[in-house]
Design an enzyme around this catalytic site. Structure first.
Site, PDB file in Angstrom:
ATOM      1  N   GLY A  20       0.782  -1.243   0.017  1.00  0.00           N
ATOM      2  CA  GLY A  20       0.009   0.114  -0.031  1.00  0.00           C
ATOM      3  C   GLY A  20       0.865   1.042  -0.157  1.00  0.00           C
ATOM      4  N   ARG A  24       7.285   1.763   1.317  1.00  0.00           N
ATOM      5  CA  ARG A  24       7.750   0.379   1.319  1.00  0.00           C
ATOM      6  C   ARG A  24       8.113  -0.118   0.037  1.00  0.00           C
ATOM      7  NH1 ARG A  24       8.094  -1.855   6.224  1.00  0.00           N
ATOM      8  NH2 ARG A  24       6.783  -0.557   7.895  1.00  0.00           N
ATOM      9  N   ARG A  43       2.244  11.684  -8.601  1.00  0.00           N
ATOM     10  CA  ARG A  43       1.349  11.659  -7.150  1.00  0.00           C
ATOM     11  C   ARG A  43       2.312  10.843  -6.054  1.00  0.00           C
ATOM     12  NH1 ARG A  43      -4.506  12.637  -7.621  1.00  0.00           N
ATOM     13  NH2 ARG A  43      -4.657  13.306  -9.657  1.00  0.00           N
ATOM     14  N   ARG A  87      -0.314  -8.273  -3.909  1.00  0.00           N
ATOM     15  CA  ARG A  87      -0.493  -7.210  -2.908  1.00  0.00           C
ATOM     16  C   ARG A  87       0.140  -7.902  -1.790  1.00  0.00           C
ATOM     17  NH1 ARG A  87      -2.200  -4.141   0.717  1.00  0.00           N
ATOM     18  NH2 ARG A  87      -3.546  -4.768   2.538  1.00  0.00           N
ATOM     19  N   ILE A  88       1.224  -6.904  -1.099  1.00  0.00           N
ATOM     20  CA  ILE A  88       1.777  -7.248   0.170  1.00  0.00           C
ATOM     21  C   ILE A  88       1.542  -6.147   0.992  1.00  0.00           C
ATOM     22  CG2 ILE A  88       3.735  -8.842  -0.659  1.00  0.00           C
ATOM     23  CD1 ILE A  88       5.285  -6.506  -1.146  1.00  0.00           C
ATOM     24  N   SER A  90      -0.786  -5.370   5.255  1.00  0.00           N
ATOM     25  CA  SER A  90      -1.165  -5.585   6.476  1.00  0.00           C
ATOM     26  C   SER A  90      -2.815  -5.656   6.508  1.00  0.00           C
ATOM     27  CB  SER A  90      -0.631  -4.352   7.605  1.00  0.00           C
ATOM     28  OG  SER A  90      -1.088  -3.321   7.049  1.00  0.00           O
ATOM     29  N   GLU A 162     -17.167   1.577  12.300  1.00  0.00           N
ATOM     30  CA  GLU A 162     -18.315   2.081  12.836  1.00  0.00           C
ATOM     31  C   GLU A 162     -19.240   1.115  13.045  1.00  0.00           C
ATOM     32  OE1 GLU A 162     -18.675   4.942  14.800  1.00  0.00           O
ATOM     33  OE2 GLU A 162     -16.954   5.888  13.790  1.00  0.00           O
ATOM     34  N   MET A 180      -7.931  -3.487   2.972  1.00  0.00           N
ATOM     35  CA  MET A 180      -8.757  -2.543   2.432  1.00  0.00           C
ATOM     36  C   MET A 180      -8.568  -2.953   0.714  1.00  0.00           C
ATOM     37  SD  MET A 180      -8.540   0.624   4.904  1.00  0.00           S
ATOM     38  CE  MET A 180      -9.861   1.556   4.151  1.00  0.00           C
ATOM     39  N   GLU A 181      -8.068  -3.774   0.240  1.00  0.00           N
ATOM     40  CA  GLU A 181      -7.581  -3.537  -1.150  1.00  0.00           C
ATOM     41  C   GLU A 181      -7.775  -4.787  -1.896  1.00  0.00           C
ATOM     42  OE1 GLU A 181      -5.324  -2.661   0.968  1.00  0.00           O
ATOM     43  OE2 GLU A 181      -5.441  -0.480   0.951  1.00  0.00           O
ATOM     44  N   SER A 203      -0.945  -6.946  11.446  1.00  0.00           N
ATOM     45  CA  SER A 203      -0.356  -5.740  12.011  1.00  0.00           C
ATOM     46  C   SER A 203      -1.202  -5.305  13.200  1.00  0.00           C
ATOM     47  CB  SER A 203      -0.409  -4.597  11.214  1.00  0.00           C
ATOM     48  OG  SER A 203      -1.625  -4.120  10.886  1.00  0.00           O
ATOM     49  N   ASP A 204      -2.429  -5.692  13.527  1.00  0.00           N
ATOM     50  CA  ASP A 204      -3.208  -5.353  14.696  1.00  0.00           C
ATOM     51  C   ASP A 204      -4.391  -6.406  14.957  1.00  0.00           C
ATOM     52  OD1 ASP A 204      -4.142  -3.573  12.384  1.00  0.00           O
ATOM     53  OD2 ASP A 204      -5.689  -3.789  13.208  1.00  0.00           O
ATOM     54  N   ARG A 217       7.722  -4.115  12.442  1.00  0.00           N
ATOM     55  CA  ARG A 217       7.033  -3.911  11.188  1.00  0.00           C
ATOM     56  C   ARG A 217       8.118  -4.517  10.025  1.00  0.00           C
ATOM     57  NH1 ARG A 217       1.729  -1.145  11.480  1.00  0.00           N
ATOM     58  NH2 ARG A 217       1.284  -1.072  13.770  1.00  0.00           N
TER      59      ARG A 217
HETATM   60  N1  ADE Z   1      -5.225  -3.019   7.599  1.00  0.00           N
HETATM   61  C1  ADE Z   1      -4.492  -3.300   8.696  1.00  0.00           C
HETATM   62  N2  ADE Z   1      -5.241  -3.266   9.751  1.00  0.00           N
HETATM   63  C2  ADE Z   1      -6.533  -3.074   9.419  1.00  0.00           C
HETATM   64  C3  ADE Z   1      -7.599  -2.920   9.962  1.00  0.00           C
HETATM   65  N3  ADE Z   1      -7.878  -3.026  11.304  1.00  0.00           N
HETATM   66  N4  ADE Z   1      -8.795  -2.509   9.304  1.00  0.00           N
HETATM   67  C4  ADE Z   1      -8.322  -2.443   7.982  1.00  0.00           C
HETATM   68  N5  ADE Z   1      -7.633  -2.408   7.258  1.00  0.00           N
HETATM   69  C5  ADE Z   1      -6.376  -2.659   8.065  1.00  0.00           C
END
Ligand code: ADE
Length: 234
Positions: A20, A24, A43, A87-88, A90, A162, A180-181, A203-204, A217
């Site tokens: 993304g 990176r 851009r 795609r690489i 998180s 939300e 998201m992709e 990542s989370d 990371r």
């Molecule tokens: N990419 C990494 N963590 C995410 C999350 N919590 N929501 C959407 N995209 C993410």
């Protein structure tokens, strides 16, 4: 040249890795490629083409979200002839056994809609990855003992969700992680008859709230680049 990519015809390899974050892409090109040259700065969406193990490869940012991915993947496939896009990135873990630092390989990606939704009208299209890439990425991940999960993910339009009910249904139906992709990338690969895969590190975590410390990371990102390169040229 396209509206968003300044590369000349032939500047872009048939195999493209897409993080993304354009910085990176720069880091991965400097770390893993030889003879890397910058082929796009429009851009700030940096892209580099170089060699890995005798294979020509481009590493270029996709930006965040499906509209951005859609612009770059469309132009790469349609105008530059990219055959394989990996795609690489998180993702946020959505199952208890999907831990921070684990790798997720997305077989399919659910969404509430993608930039392609309007052409599908009432069809609820199921985007899928390329099976050969998936198999090769899984084999590459097993060689390095990285805990790896293969299954479905959720391609969301929001990072700051939300709709708790939506998240709950994803978790309930076994979705491994949110990003998201990927869904739009898979749809475009199907449309242009190309190969696509999303390789992600967690990542989370949506349930526990845990997140990967920033000093770790780079290492996990490096693991993904290696898995993606091995899969692309297996
Ligand atoms: N990419 C990494 N963590 C995410 C999350 N919590 N929501 C959407 N995209 C993410």
């Amino acid at each position: 040249m396209t509206p968003h990519i300044a590369a000349k015809p032939g500047d872009i390899a048939e195999t493209v890795l897409m993080p993304g974050d354009p910085y990176r892409a720069k880091w991965a090109a400097e770390t893993y490629l030889t003879d890397a040259v910058c082929i796009n700065e429009v851009r700030g969406m940096l892209g580099f083409t170089g060699m890995w193990n005798g294979n020509r490869v481009t590493i270029m940012g996709s930006g965040m979200g499906m509209p951005s991915m859609s612009i770059y993947a469309n132009e790469l496939m349609k105008d530059y002839g990219a055959q394989t896009i990996i795609r690489i990135g998180s993702c946020g873990g959505m199952q208890d056994d999907v831990k921070v630092r684990d790798v997720v390989l997305a077989m399919t990606a659910t969404s509430t809609g993608t930039p392609s939704s309007t052409i599908f009208r009432e069809i609820d299209y199921a985007p899928v990855c390329d099976f050969g890439l998936l198999q090769a990425a899984y084999a590459a991940s097993q060689k390095r003992d990285t805990p790896t999960h293969v299954g479905s993910i959720y391609s969301s339009d929001t990072f700051y969700a939300e709709r708790n009910d939506l998240t709950e249904q994803m978790i309930r139906h076994g979705v491994l992680a949110v990003e998201m992709e990927a869904a739009e990338l898979y749809i475009l690969a199907a449309r242009y008859k190309r190969r696509a895969l999303a390789v992600m590190t967690v990542s989370d975590h949506i349930i526990t709230g845990e997140s990967l410390p920033s000093d770790q990371r780079e290492r996990t990102f490096g693991d993904m680049v290696e898995i993606a390169l091995e899969a692309a040229f297996a």
